[in-house]
Write a protein that holds these residues in place. Structure first.
Motif, PDB file in Angstrom:
ATOM      1  N   ILE A   5       0.823  -1.170  -0.062  1.00 44.23           N
ATOM      2  CA  ILE A   5       0.149   0.104   0.029  1.00 44.23           C
ATOM      3  C   ILE A   5       1.037   1.224  -0.059  1.00 44.23           C
ATOM      4  N   THR A   6       0.736   2.320  -1.036  1.00 45.11           N
ATOM      5  CA  THR A   6       1.673   3.171  -1.298  1.00 45.11           C
ATOM      6  C   THR A   6       1.155   4.576  -0.401  1.00 45.11           C
TER       7      THR A   6
ATOM      8  N   PHE B  63      -7.171  -6.980   9.928  1.00 45.08           N
ATOM      9  CA  PHE B  63      -8.648  -6.346   9.471  1.00 45.08           C
ATOM     10  C   PHE B  63      -8.669  -4.818  10.014  1.00 45.08           C
ATOM     11  N   GLY B  64      -8.492  -4.079   8.984  1.00 42.20           N
ATOM     12  CA  GLY B  64      -8.713  -2.584   9.206  1.00 42.20           C
ATOM     13  C   GLY B  64     -10.361  -2.124   9.009  1.00 42.20           C
ATOM     14  N   SER B  65     -10.798  -1.915  10.390  1.00 46.88           N
ATOM     15  CA  SER B  65     -12.005  -1.758  10.639  1.00 46.88           C
ATOM     16  C   SER B  65     -12.812  -0.475  10.342  1.00 46.88           C
ATOM     17  N   GLY B  66     -11.868   0.442   9.543  1.00 43.82           N
ATOM     18  CA  GLY B  66     -12.347   2.033   9.422  1.00 43.82           C
ATOM     19  C   GLY B  66     -11.842   2.802  10.016  1.00 43.82           C
ATOM     20  N   ALA B  67     -12.181   4.061  10.289  1.00 41.85           N
ATOM     21  CA  ALA B  67     -11.715   5.277  11.135  1.00 41.85           C
ATOM     22  C   ALA B  67     -11.383   4.875  12.385  1.00 41.85           C
ATOM     23  N   ARG B  68     -12.219   4.100  13.101  1.00 38.86           N
ATOM     24  CA  ARG B  68     -12.139   3.812  14.382  1.00 38.86           C
ATOM     25  C   ARG B  68     -12.060   1.838  14.393  1.00 38.86           C
ATOM     26  N   ILE B  69     -11.451   1.607  15.614  1.00 37.07           N
ATOM     27  CA  ILE B  69     -11.502   0.178  15.905  1.00 37.07           C
ATOM     28  C   ILE B  69     -12.899  -0.577  16.394  1.00 37.07           C
ATOM     29  N   ARG B  70     -13.298  -1.332  15.509  1.00 38.21           N
ATOM     30  CA  ARG B  70     -14.502  -2.170  15.673  1.00 38.21           C
ATOM     31  C   ARG B  70     -14.193  -3.596  15.551  1.00 38.21           C
ATOM     32  N   PHE B  71     -14.496  -4.392  16.676  1.00 40.95           N
ATOM     33  CA  PHE B  71     -13.952  -5.796  16.578  1.00 40.95           C
ATOM     34  C   PHE B  71     -15.065  -6.590  16.131  1.00 40.95           C
ATOM     35  N   PRO B  72     -14.526  -7.596  15.221  1.00 36.67           N
ATOM     36  CA  PRO B  72     -15.587  -8.613  14.637  1.00 36.67           C
ATOM     37  C   PRO B  72     -16.217  -9.637  15.901  1.00 36.67           C
ATOM     38  N   LYS B  73     -17.224  -9.904  15.642  1.00 38.08           N
ATOM     39  CA  LYS B  73     -17.800 -11.038  16.553  1.00 38.08           C
ATOM     40  C   LYS B  73     -16.889 -12.207  16.517  1.00 38.08           C
TER      41      LYS B  73
ATOM     42  N   VAL C  85      -5.726 -13.314  13.519  1.00 39.13           N
ATOM     43  CA  VAL C  85      -6.290 -12.300  13.250  1.00 39.13           C
ATOM     44  C   VAL C  85      -5.827 -10.960  14.095  1.00 39.13           C
ATOM     45  N   GLU C  86      -5.600  -9.876  13.498  1.00 37.25           N
ATOM     46  CA  GLU C  86      -5.527  -8.700  14.337  1.00 37.25           C
ATOM     47  C   GLU C  86      -6.388  -7.554  13.797  1.00 37.25           C
ATOM     48  N   THR C  87      -7.105  -6.873  14.722  1.00 38.33           N
ATOM     49  CA  THR C  87      -8.040  -5.895  14.451  1.00 38.33           C
ATOM     50  C   THR C  87      -7.357  -4.362  14.698  1.00 38.33           C
ATOM     51  N   MET C  88      -7.443  -3.347  13.809  1.00 33.84           N
ATOM     52  CA  MET C  88      -7.000  -2.112  14.063  1.00 33.84           C
ATOM     53  C   MET C  88      -7.747  -0.950  13.423  1.00 33.84           C
ATOM     54  N   ASP C  89      -7.662   0.107  13.316  1.00 35.22           N
ATOM     55  CA  ASP C  89      -8.043   0.937  12.478  1.00 35.22           C
ATOM     56  C   ASP C  89      -7.377   1.078  10.935  1.00 35.22           C
ATOM     57  N   THR C  90      -8.145   1.393  10.118  1.00 39.03           N
ATOM     58  CA  THR C  90      -7.491   1.136   8.618  1.00 39.03           C
ATOM     59  C   THR C  90      -6.358   1.832   8.412  1.00 39.03           C
ATOM     60  N   PRO C  91      -5.822   3.084   8.746  1.00 38.30           N
ATOM     61  CA  PRO C  91      -4.723   3.566   8.535  1.00 38.30           C
ATOM     62  C   PRO C  91      -3.478   2.727   9.141  1.00 38.30           C
ATOM     63  N   ALA C  92      -3.595   2.144  10.486  1.00 38.19           N
ATOM     64  CA  ALA C  92      -2.751   1.360  11.292  1.00 38.19           C
ATOM     65  C   ALA C  92      -2.630  -0.017  10.420  1.00 38.19           C
TER      66      ALA C  92
ATOM     67  N   THR D  95       0.793  -1.665   8.941  1.00 38.73           N
ATOM     68  CA  THR D  95       1.416  -2.948   9.714  1.00 38.73           C
ATOM     69  C   THR D  95       1.487  -4.013   8.486  1.00 38.73           C
ATOM     70  N   TYR D  96       0.322  -3.851   7.628  1.00 42.64           N
ATOM     71  CA  TYR D  96       0.310  -4.986   6.481  1.00 42.64           C
ATOM     72  C   TYR D  96       1.690  -4.934   5.679  1.00 42.64           C
ATOM     73  N   ASN D  97       2.106  -3.532   5.258  1.00 36.45           N
ATOM     74  CA  ASN D  97       3.254  -3.100   4.594  1.00 36.45           C
ATOM     75  C   ASN D  97       4.533  -3.856   5.261  1.00 36.45           C
ATOM     76  N   ILE D  98       4.694  -3.596   6.432  1.00 33.79           N
ATOM     77  CA  ILE D  98       5.792  -4.088   7.391  1.00 33.79           C
ATOM     78  C   ILE D  98       5.888  -5.570   7.239  1.00 33.79           C
ATOM     79  N   LEU D  99       4.780  -6.367   7.512  1.00 32.19           N
ATOM     80  CA  LEU D  99       4.697  -7.754   7.590  1.00 32.19           C
ATOM     81  C   LEU D  99       4.992  -8.233   6.015  1.00 32.19           C
ATOM     82  N   ALA D 100       4.148  -7.613   5.013  1.00 38.56           N
ATOM     83  CA  ALA D 100       4.752  -8.070   3.706  1.00 38.56           C
ATOM     84  C   ALA D 100       6.134  -7.935   3.209  1.00 38.56           C
ATOM     85  N   GLN D 101       6.705  -7.008   3.712  1.00 36.53           N
ATOM     86  CA  GLN D 101       8.119  -6.647   3.298  1.00 36.53           C
ATOM     87  C   GLN D 101       8.916  -7.507   4.044  1.00 36.53           C
ATOM     88  N   GLU D 102       8.648  -8.061   4.990  1.00 38.58           N
ATOM     89  CA  GLU D 102       9.245  -8.954   5.795  1.00 38.58           C
ATOM     90  C   GLU D 102       9.163 -10.500   5.224  1.00 38.58           C
TER      91      GLU D 102
END
Length: 124
Positions: A13-14, A68-78, A92-99, A103-110
């Motif tokens: 994600i650029t 899971f990027g849950s949008g502008a705020r953190i919302r956890f799946p059931k 599974v890790e849940t966080m807001d979409t920007p985070a 995080t995805y970029n870091i893990l993918a590049q690893e």
């Protein structure tokens, strides 16, 4: 926000902003799943529309972790929605979409087998 990853052979994600992300030269404005193995899939319509079938779809990606990027705020799946992932021992890790994007970029590049499922919400 513009993100500047090091050179990488994986899909990263650029950039991101309210209601959109950039992947390479593509600007994506709908909810999407991005995987480090190159997959890119349309995803759920909204948080309220989510159900177990959306997370079961993620379990088919054969990754080791889903962010899971849950949008502008953190919302956890059931918890029941995550049963398919848990049965395949996919984290599974849940966080807001920007985070989630960062995080995805870091893990993918690893070199990790990772997918990010993003809810892209417009600014209020």
């Amino acid at each position: 926000m513009k993100l500047q990853p090091d050179q990488s052979d994986v899909q990263t994600i650029t950039a991101h902003g309210p209601g959109w992300i950039g992947v390479g030269n593509d600007k994506i404005t709908h909810n999407v799943v991005i995987a480090s193995n190159g997959q890119r899939l349309d995803w759920a319509g909204s948080f309220d529309a989510l159900g177990p079938e959306h997370f079961d779809m993620l379990a088919q990606l054969q990754v080791e972790v889903v962010i899971f990027g849950s949008g502008a705020r953190i919302r956890f799946p059931k918890p029941a929605w995550l049963a398919g992932l848990a049965s395949r021992r996919i984290g599974v890790e849940t966080m807001d979409t920007p985070a989630a994007c960062r995080t995805y970029n870091i893990l993918a590049q690893e070199g990790r087998e990772v997918a990010v499922a993003l809810l892209l919400e417009q600014a209020a």
